[in-house]
Design a protein around this motif. Structure first.
Motif, PDB file in Angstrom:
ATOM      1  N   ILE A 178       0.843  -1.200   0.000  1.00  0.00           N
ATOM      2  CA  ILE A 178       0.000   0.000   0.000  1.00  0.00           C
ATOM      3  C   ILE A 178       0.875   1.244   0.000  1.00  0.00           C
ATOM      4  N   THR A 179       0.504   2.179  -0.830  1.00  0.00           N
ATOM      5  CA  THR A 179       1.203   3.471  -0.807  1.00  0.00           C
ATOM      6  C   THR A 179       0.208   4.584  -1.104  1.00  0.00           C
ATOM      7  N   THR A 180       0.698   5.806  -1.194  1.00  0.00           N
ATOM      8  CA  THR A 180      -0.209   6.922  -1.470  1.00  0.00           C
ATOM      9  C   THR A 180      -0.613   6.938  -2.931  1.00  0.00           C
ATOM     10  N   HIS A 181      -1.705   7.626  -3.191  1.00  0.00           N
ATOM     11  CA  HIS A 181      -2.092   7.871  -4.569  1.00  0.00           C
ATOM     12  C   HIS A 181      -1.287   9.058  -5.104  1.00  0.00           C
ATOM     13  N   PRO A 182      -0.766   8.944  -6.331  1.00  0.00           N
ATOM     14  CA  PRO A 182       0.017  10.077  -6.855  1.00  0.00           C
ATOM     15  C   PRO A 182      -0.753  11.392  -6.893  1.00  0.00           C
ATOM     16  N   SER A 183      -2.070  11.365  -6.978  1.00  0.00           N
ATOM     17  CA  SER A 183      -2.798  12.649  -6.996  1.00  0.00           C
ATOM     18  C   SER A 183      -2.751  13.350  -5.646  1.00  0.00           C
ATOM     19  N   ALA A 184      -2.495  12.599  -4.576  1.00  0.00           N
ATOM     20  CA  ALA A 184      -2.306  13.235  -3.262  1.00  0.00           C
ATOM     21  C   ALA A 184      -1.042  14.090  -3.285  1.00  0.00           C
ATOM     22  N   LEU A 185      -0.073  13.670  -4.099  1.00  0.00           N
ATOM     23  CA  LEU A 185       1.162  14.454  -4.211  1.00  0.00           C
ATOM     24  C   LEU A 185       0.964  15.723  -5.022  1.00  0.00           C
ATOM     25  N   LEU A 186       0.053  15.663  -5.977  1.00  0.00           N
ATOM     26  CA  LEU A 186      -0.143  16.830  -6.854  1.00  0.00           C
ATOM     27  C   LEU A 186      -0.430  18.089  -6.050  1.00  0.00           C
ATOM     28  N   ARG A 187      -1.157  17.912  -4.972  1.00  0.00           N
ATOM     29  CA  ARG A 187      -1.511  19.072  -4.143  1.00  0.00           C
ATOM     30  C   ARG A 187      -0.294  19.699  -3.477  1.00  0.00           C
ATOM     31  N   LEU A 188       0.790  18.942  -3.395  1.00  0.00           N
ATOM     32  CA  LEU A 188       1.995  19.455  -2.716  1.00  0.00           C
ATOM     33  C   LEU A 188       3.023  20.027  -3.675  1.00  0.00           C
ATOM     34  N   ARG A 189       2.742  19.915  -4.966  1.00  0.00           N
ATOM     35  CA  ARG A 189       3.757  20.321  -5.939  1.00  0.00           C
ATOM     36  C   ARG A 189       4.159  21.779  -5.744  1.00  0.00           C
ATOM     37  N   GLY A 190       5.465  22.010  -5.703  1.00  0.00           N
ATOM     38  CA  GLY A 190       5.977  23.373  -5.537  1.00  0.00           C
ATOM     39  C   GLY A 190       5.876  23.880  -4.107  1.00  0.00           C
ATOM     40  N   ARG A 191       5.483  22.998  -3.187  1.00  0.00           N
ATOM     41  CA  ARG A 191       5.323  23.434  -1.792  1.00  0.00           C
ATOM     42  C   ARG A 191       6.179  22.587  -0.878  1.00  0.00           C
ATOM     43  N   GLU A 192       6.268  23.068   0.325  1.00  0.00           N
ATOM     44  CA  GLU A 192       6.989  22.301   1.328  1.00  0.00           C
ATOM     45  C   GLU A 192       6.292  20.949   1.484  1.00  0.00           C
TER      46      GLU A 192
END
Ligand code: URA
Ligand code: SF4
Length: 211
Positions: free
Chosen positions: A175-189
């Protein structure tokens, strides 16, 4: 809105079918109501013999338009993470827990709606048939919807990610995260750490598939 009858996909899944037969049969599926508002079914990409299977949630807007899984923004994050984990995407089998795009329309935009447990269950016969045909060594559940579809119970990503657990049909599930959960963090801490953890999880799957 009244609940719509959901017979489930089983009666559309041909017995003993190979991958191409499953793929074409899925276009006819009426196992839940999600086919009605979608452009088309998005079944999967990849071939029999793949050692790693990746399972997402459901197709997004671009996937719905093209019929191919993980080709939109989340797919690009996944592509990068797979490359960094040393998994050639062409060698993995890529699919989704739910095969039609659940969404609502706002103005000109189609907004993603998370599939419900009833959709996950209705669509499960397809995933089950794919598992049988592909027989992967390792299945990566990208996010909670995929985890629920594969393990048949609620899954908590933060508590369960990165560990190999026993899954259906003799496969191991990671089990891991969904890549779209990462999209929200793009360019951010937080992006680097989240991305590196996804890559690290995929490396565990890669090593397990080789073993
Ligand atoms: N998100 C998913 O879960 N699957 C896709 O195919 C695309 C985006
Ligand atoms: Fe069939 Fe799954 Fe589409 Fe529902 S989402 S119609 S069960 S393929």
């Amino acid at each position: 809105m009244a609940d719509v009858e959901r017979p489930g996909a089983q009666e559309w899944v041909p017995d003993g079918a190979g991958l191409e037969e499953l793929r074409s049969a899925s276009a006819e599926c009426r196992g839940c109501e999600l086919w009605k508002d979608a452009e088309q079914v998005v079944f999967s990409a990849g071939q029999r013999g793949a050692r790693i299977m990746l399972v997402g949630e459901q197709p997004g807007d671009q996937e719905d338009r093209t019929g191919e899984p993980f080709i939109g923004p989340a797919g690009r994050v996944l592509d990068d993470a797979l490359a960094d984990a040393g998994i050639p995407r062409g060698e993995a089998y890529v699919t989704n827990a739910v095969k039609h795009f659940r969404h609502h329309v706002r103005g000109k935009r189609r907004i993603h709606d998370k599939p419900g447990v009833a959709h996950i269950e209705a669509c499960h016969p397809w995933l089950d048939a794919e598992m049988r045909v592909i027989s992967p060594a390792v299945v990566v559940a990208l996010g909670a919807t995929a985890g629920r579809a594969l393990l048949g119970r609620p899954v908590r990503i933060t508590a369960e990610r990165g560990a190999l657990t026993e899954g259906p049909q003799g496969a191991r599930v990671l089990i891991t995260t969904h890549p779209s959960a990462l999209l929200r963090l793009r360019g951010r801490e937080g992006w680097d750490e989240a991305y590196d953890r996804l890559v690290a999880d995929l490396e565990i799957a890669r090593d397990a598939a080789r073993a």
